[in-house]
Design a protein around this motif. Structure first.
Motif, PDB file in Angstrom:
ATOM      1  N   GLY A   1     -19.210  16.132  18.390  1.00 14.33           N
ATOM      2  CA  GLY A   1     -18.534  15.188  17.217  1.00 14.33           C
ATOM      3  C   GLY A   1     -19.365  15.388  15.795  1.00 14.33           C
ATOM      4  N   LEU A   2     -20.785  15.808  16.029  1.00 10.95           N
ATOM      5  CA  LEU A   2     -21.435  16.344  14.788  1.00 10.95           C
ATOM      6  C   LEU A   2     -21.270  17.606  14.347  1.00 10.95           C
TER       7      LEU A   2
ATOM      8  N   LEU B   1     -18.974  19.997  15.425  1.00 10.04           N
ATOM      9  CA  LEU B   1     -17.637  20.461  15.177  1.00 10.04           C
ATOM     10  C   LEU B   1     -17.255  20.521  13.822  1.00 10.04           C
ATOM     11  N   PRO B   2     -17.500  19.633  12.998  1.00  8.14           N
ATOM     12  CA  PRO B   2     -16.916  19.527  11.805  1.00  8.14           C
ATOM     13  C   PRO B   2     -17.588  20.643  10.767  1.00  8.14           C
ATOM     14  N   VAL B   3     -18.883  20.499  11.025  1.00  6.44           N
ATOM     15  CA  VAL B   3     -19.431  21.601  10.277  1.00  6.44           C
ATOM     16  C   VAL B   3     -19.274  23.148  10.570  1.00  6.44           C
TER      17      VAL B   3
ATOM     18  N   LEU C   1     -16.247  24.018  11.956  1.00  9.69           N
ATOM     19  CA  LEU C   1     -14.783  24.292  11.062  1.00  9.69           C
ATOM     20  C   LEU C   1     -14.843  24.525   9.620  1.00  9.69           C
ATOM     21  N   VAL C   2     -15.783  23.801   8.989  1.00  2.00           N
ATOM     22  CA  VAL C   2     -15.984  23.856   7.526  1.00  2.00           C
ATOM     23  C   VAL C   2     -16.404  25.292   7.346  1.00  2.00           C
TER      24      VAL C   2
ATOM     25  N   PHE D   1     -11.906  18.650   3.080  1.00  2.00           N
ATOM     26  CA  PHE D   1     -13.143  18.208   4.000  1.00  2.00           C
ATOM     27  C   PHE D   1     -13.360  16.408   3.599  1.00  2.00           C
TER      28      PHE D   1
ATOM     29  N   ALA E   1     -10.416  14.324   4.256  1.00  3.09           N
ATOM     30  CA  ALA E   1     -10.390  13.934   5.472  1.00  3.09           C
ATOM     31  C   ALA E   1     -11.608  12.840   6.151  1.00  3.09           C
ATOM     32  N   ILE E   2     -12.627  13.136   5.716  1.00  2.00           N
ATOM     33  CA  ILE E   2     -13.759  12.261   6.117  1.00  2.00           C
ATOM     34  C   ILE E   2     -13.425  11.038   5.497  1.00  2.00           C
TER      35      ILE E   2
ATOM     36  N   LEU F   1     -10.776   9.044   7.178  1.00  2.92           N
ATOM     37  CA  LEU F   1     -10.943   8.794   8.615  1.00  2.92           C
ATOM     38  C   LEU F   1     -12.185   7.380   8.521  1.00  2.92           C
ATOM     39  N   SER F   2     -13.019   7.658   7.577  1.00  3.76           N
ATOM     40  CA  SER F   2     -13.903   6.542   7.660  1.00  3.76           C
ATOM     41  C   SER F   2     -13.652   5.230   6.854  1.00  3.76           C
TER      42      SER F   2
END
Length: 55
Positions: A12-13, A15-17, A19-20, A36, A39-40, A43-44
């Motif tokens: 989870g930590l 994968l986003p990095v 993908l970016v 990005f 999206a964050i 979601l947050s």
């Protein structure tokens, strides 16, 4: 069981990095980071509001 939880958290930590990073190879910097950040935020913010309601 505990190892699986840590593995899921690590993915989870990481994968986003990753993908970016891949997106930055394919597209320009500003649009990738804007998407990005959006999206964050999408979601947050709801998750934070839900936690505030439970507190």
């Amino acid at each position: 069981m505990l190892a699986a939880i840590f593995l899921i958290a690590y993915i989870g930590l990481a994968l986003p990095v990753l993908l970016v990073g891949v997106a930055l190879v394919l597209w320009p910097l500003v649009p990738v980071l804007v998407v990005f950040v959006a999206a964050i935020a999408l979601l947050s913010v709801p998750a934070g509001l839900r936690m505030l309601r439970r507190a």
